[in-house]
Design a protein around this motif. Sequence first.
Motif, PDB file in Angstrom:
ATOM      1  N   VAL A  11       2.478 -49.047  16.091  1.00 57.90           N
ATOM      2  CA  VAL A  11       2.577 -47.659  15.649  1.00 57.90           C
ATOM      3  C   VAL A  11       1.237 -47.218  15.074  1.00 57.90           C
ATOM      4  N   ILE A  12       0.888 -45.986  15.400  1.00 51.23           N
ATOM      5  CA  ILE A  12      -0.307 -45.357  14.847  1.00 51.23           C
ATOM      6  C   ILE A  12       0.156 -44.152  14.045  1.00 51.23           C
ATOM      7  N   CYS A  13      -0.297 -44.048  12.821  1.00 50.43           N
ATOM      8  CA  CYS A  13       0.115 -42.901  12.011  1.00 50.43           C
ATOM      9  C   CYS A  13      -1.081 -42.333  11.256  1.00 50.43           C
ATOM     10  N   LYS A  14      -0.910 -41.122  10.812  1.00 51.88           N
ATOM     11  CA  LYS A  14      -1.964 -40.461  10.049  1.00 51.88           C
ATOM     12  C   LYS A  14      -1.905 -40.880   8.594  1.00 51.88           C
ATOM     13  N   ALA A  84       0.919 -43.972   3.744  1.00 56.77           N
ATOM     14  CA  ALA A  84       0.058 -45.016   4.319  1.00 56.77           C
ATOM     15  C   ALA A  84      -1.415 -44.640   4.268  1.00 56.77           C
ATOM     16  N   HIS A  85      -2.237 -45.633   4.053  1.00 58.21           N
ATOM     17  CA  HIS A  85      -3.684 -45.469   4.056  1.00 58.21           C
ATOM     18  C   HIS A  85      -4.301 -46.469   5.024  1.00 58.21           C
ATOM     19  N   PRO A  86      -5.526 -46.254   5.442  1.00 51.53           N
ATOM     20  CA  PRO A  86      -6.145 -47.175   6.405  1.00 51.53           C
ATOM     21  C   PRO A  86      -6.089 -48.641   5.987  1.00 51.53           C
ATOM     22  N   GLU A  87      -6.154 -48.900   4.685  1.00 52.76           N
ATOM     23  CA  GLU A  87      -6.122 -50.305   4.240  1.00 52.76           C
ATOM     24  C   GLU A  87      -4.748 -50.942   4.420  1.00 52.76           C
ATOM     25  N   ARG A 112       2.344 -53.893  14.877  1.00 53.06           N
ATOM     26  CA  ARG A 112       0.934 -53.603  14.607  1.00 53.06           C
ATOM     27  C   ARG A 112       0.844 -52.178  14.081  1.00 53.06           C
ATOM     28  N   LEU A 113       0.524 -52.028  12.811  1.00 49.46           N
ATOM     29  CA  LEU A 113       0.389 -50.712  12.190  1.00 49.46           C
ATOM     30  C   LEU A 113      -1.087 -50.349  12.071  1.00 49.46           C
ATOM     31  N   THR A 114      -1.426 -49.184  12.607  1.00 47.27           N
ATOM     32  CA  THR A 114      -2.783 -48.661  12.469  1.00 47.27           C
ATOM     33  C   THR A 114      -2.700 -47.304  11.809  1.00 47.27           C
ATOM     34  N   VAL A 115      -3.362 -47.167  10.681  1.00 48.77           N
ATOM     35  CA  VAL A 115      -3.363 -45.912   9.953  1.00 48.77           C
ATOM     36  C   VAL A 115      -4.733 -45.262  10.150  1.00 48.77           C
ATOM     37  N   VAL A 116      -4.723 -44.030  10.662  1.00 55.43           N
ATOM     38  CA  VAL A 116      -5.997 -43.363  10.965  1.00 55.43           C
ATOM     39  C   VAL A 116      -6.209 -42.164  10.037  1.00 55.43           C
TER      40      VAL A 116
END
Lengths: 116, 114
Positions: A11-14, A84-87, A112-116
């Motif tokens: 997942v990709i989230c802001k 959520a934050h990038p870290e 796999r979590l990616t925070v952008v």
Amino acid sequence: GAVVSQHPSWVICKSGTSVKIECRSLDFQATTMFWYRQFPKQSLMLMATSNEGSKATYEQGVEKDKFLINHASLTLSTLTVTSAHPEDSSFYICSARAGGMDTEAFFGQGTRLTVV
Amino acid sequence: AQSVTQLDSQVPVFEEAPVELRCNYSSSVSVYLFWYVQYPNQGLQLLLKYLSGSTLVKGINGFEAEFNKSQTSFHLRKPSVHISDTAEYFCAVSDGQAGTALIFGKGTTLSVSS
């Protein structure tokens, strides 16, 4: 062996939004579920232990208000990463045990979590 | 609290050679030991486990491990590795109490080349 299904697989989230990850035991009842976090090229670090119907027990250093865990039934536990934050970007893995003294733990396929 | 030490962070080996991945654990009255394998971006797959009984445990994919209580070790071995064995390997320990999590070592990267 028993099957643990974790969703989503990626997942990709802001930044600032919340993300929910589900962990389901498909063919057994999981009295206890565990949530781990894994940084690249590192080991699995236990975040919290959740027991059905009770509050999760968090490991030292894990913010319980940021990582909300709910274990509302014997087959489902959820981890919500709030604000959520990038870290917070990482690989999150759940694990479930059916109970008893020597039952092995079964693992989900990870998220796999990616925070952008 | 239980702890696990995997002595080698990386183990390079040629195809068909034998391999040993080392694991030591902190002593406890009762202990259950596990080896898991992880391929990139995937969850963990159980290779083998020691709960009680015979100290030599055989697992999947030709792997085996020996529980040595006096040396508090649980080393993983395979007599002949394949390219497909390239992965991350984790040793884990549990004190066996109901509801307790597995504690993992830092992992060993096994790289098999031809």
